[in-house]
Design a protein around this motif. Structure first.
Motif, PDB file in Angstrom:
ATOM      1  N   GLU A 198       0.829  -1.206   0.000  1.00 46.32           N
ATOM      2  CA  GLU A 198       0.000   0.000   0.000  1.00 46.32           C
ATOM      3  C   GLU A 198       0.866   1.259   0.000  1.00 46.32           C
ATOM      4  N   LEU A 199       1.910   1.278   0.832  1.00 55.37           N
ATOM      5  CA  LEU A 199       2.803   2.437   0.866  1.00 55.37           C
ATOM      6  C   LEU A 199       3.527   2.610  -0.460  1.00 55.37           C
ATOM      7  N   LEU A 200       3.992   1.510  -1.052  1.00 49.46           N
ATOM      8  CA  LEU A 200       4.671   1.597  -2.344  1.00 49.46           C
ATOM      9  C   LEU A 200       3.747   2.147  -3.426  1.00 49.46           C
ATOM     10  N   SER A 201       2.478   1.793  -3.374  1.00 54.53           N
ATOM     11  CA  SER A 201       1.533   2.254  -4.391  1.00 54.53           C
ATOM     12  C   SER A 201       1.293   3.766  -4.311  1.00 54.53           C
ATOM     13  N   LYS A 202       1.623   4.373  -3.184  1.00 56.42           N
ATOM     14  CA  LYS A 202       1.403   5.810  -2.997  1.00 56.42           C
ATOM     15  C   LYS A 202       2.618   6.652  -3.389  1.00 56.42           C
ATOM     16  N   LEU A 203       3.708   5.995  -3.767  1.00 55.05           N
ATOM     17  CA  LEU A 203       4.899   6.738  -4.178  1.00 55.05           C
ATOM     18  C   LEU A 203       4.683   7.366  -5.553  1.00 55.05           C
ATOM     19  N   PRO A 204       5.365   8.466  -5.810  1.00 55.95           N
ATOM     20  CA  PRO A 204       5.277   9.070  -7.145  1.00 55.95           C
ATOM     21  C   PRO A 204       5.759   8.076  -8.204  1.00 55.95           C
ATOM     22  N   PRO A 205       5.209   8.163  -9.422  1.00 57.70           N
ATOM     23  CA  PRO A 205       5.563   7.195 -10.472  1.00 57.70           C
ATOM     24  C   PRO A 205       7.064   7.058 -10.714  1.00 57.70           C
ATOM     25  N   GLY A 206       7.811   8.138 -10.712  1.00 56.34           N
ATOM     26  CA  GLY A 206       9.252   8.065 -10.952  1.00 56.34           C
ATOM     27  C   GLY A 206       9.971   7.254  -9.895  1.00 56.34           C
ATOM     28  N   VAL A 207       9.598   7.439  -8.654  1.00 60.69           N
ATOM     29  CA  VAL A 207      10.223   6.704  -7.552  1.00 60.69           C
ATOM     30  C   VAL A 207       9.847   5.226  -7.637  1.00 60.69           C
ATOM     31  N   HIS A 208       8.593   4.969  -7.918  1.00 57.51           N
ATOM     32  CA  HIS A 208       8.112   3.592  -8.025  1.00 57.51           C
ATOM     33  C   HIS A 208       8.855   2.856  -9.145  1.00 57.51           C
ATOM     34  N   GLU A 209       9.040   3.512 -10.283  1.00 53.29           N
ATOM     35  CA  GLU A 209       9.748   2.887 -11.404  1.00 53.29           C
ATOM     36  C   GLU A 209      11.210   2.630 -11.056  1.00 53.29           C
ATOM     37  N   THR A 210      11.843   3.563 -10.352  1.00 49.42           N
ATOM     38  CA  THR A 210      13.239   3.387  -9.940  1.00 49.42           C
ATOM     39  C   THR A 210      13.372   2.187  -9.014  1.00 49.42           C
ATOM     40  N   LEU A 211      12.460   2.039  -8.076  1.00 47.19           N
ATOM     41  CA  LEU A 211      12.493   0.900  -7.156  1.00 47.19           C
ATOM     42  C   LEU A 211      12.293  -0.417  -7.901  1.00 47.19           C
ATOM     43  N   LYS A 212      11.384  -0.439  -8.861  1.00 43.12           N
ATOM     44  CA  LYS A 212      11.154  -1.651  -9.655  1.00 43.12           C
ATOM     45  C   LYS A 212      12.418  -2.014 -10.446  1.00 43.12           C
ATOM     46  N   GLU A 213      13.065  -1.007 -11.001  1.00 39.78           N
ATOM     47  CA  GLU A 213      14.286  -1.251 -11.772  1.00 39.78           C
ATOM     48  C   GLU A 213      15.400  -1.775 -10.862  1.00 39.78           C
ATOM     49  N   CYS A 214      15.547  -1.190  -9.691  1.00 39.29           N
ATOM     50  CA  CYS A 214      16.570  -1.653  -8.745  1.00 39.29           C
ATOM     51  C   CYS A 214      16.297  -3.088  -8.313  1.00 39.29           C
ATOM     52  N   LYS A 215      15.054  -3.399  -8.059  1.00 36.89           N
ATOM     53  CA  LYS A 215      14.702  -4.762  -7.656  1.00 36.89           C
ATOM     54  C   LYS A 215      15.027  -5.742  -8.776  1.00 36.89           C
ATOM     55  N   HIS A 216      14.741  -5.336 -10.007  1.00 36.21           N
ATOM     56  CA  HIS A 216      15.029  -6.185 -11.163  1.00 36.21           C
ATOM     57  C   HIS A 216      16.523  -6.483 -11.277  1.00 36.21           C
ATOM     58  N   HIS A 217      17.363  -5.478 -10.964  1.00 36.40           N
ATOM     59  CA  HIS A 217      18.819  -5.630 -11.070  1.00 36.40           C
ATOM     60  C   HIS A 217      19.443  -6.167  -9.777  1.00 36.40           C
ATOM     61  N   GLY A 218      18.638  -6.362  -8.745  1.00 34.82           N
ATOM     62  CA  GLY A 218      19.157  -6.893  -7.484  1.00 34.82           C
ATOM     63  C   GLY A 218      19.880  -5.866  -6.647  1.00 34.82           C
ATOM     64  N   ASP A 219      19.618  -4.587  -6.910  1.00 31.19           N
ATOM     65  CA  ASP A 219      20.255  -3.511  -6.138  1.00 31.19           C
ATOM     66  C   ASP A 219      19.456  -3.179  -4.899  1.00 31.19           C
TER      67      ASP A 219
END
Length: 56
Positions: free
Chosen positions: A35-56
């Motif tokens: 729920e907290l992640l869904s409330k983040l601005p789109p740019g931040v959410h996309e950055t987190l998804k990208e980091c998770k994808h790369h294992g960062d």
């Protein structure tokens, strides 16, 4: 096995247990994080998804 689950079996010799800073419910914790992640601005959410994808 999580500490609380182990202690709930009342193993012989266990006298005390201190559980600090642990969530009472993993499913509720996960739900709250989503729920907290869904409330983040789109740019931040996309950055987190990208980091998770790369294992960062």
């Amino acid at each position: 096995m999580p500490t609380g689950a182990y202690a709930s079996r009342r193993p012989q010799g266990l006298k005390k247990i201190i559980i600090a800073s642990g969530p009472a419910s993993i499913p509720l914790c996960t739900e709250g994080c989503r729920e907290l992640l869904s409330k983040l601005p789109p740019g931040v959410h996309e950055t987190l998804k990208e980091c998770k994808h790369h294992g960062d």
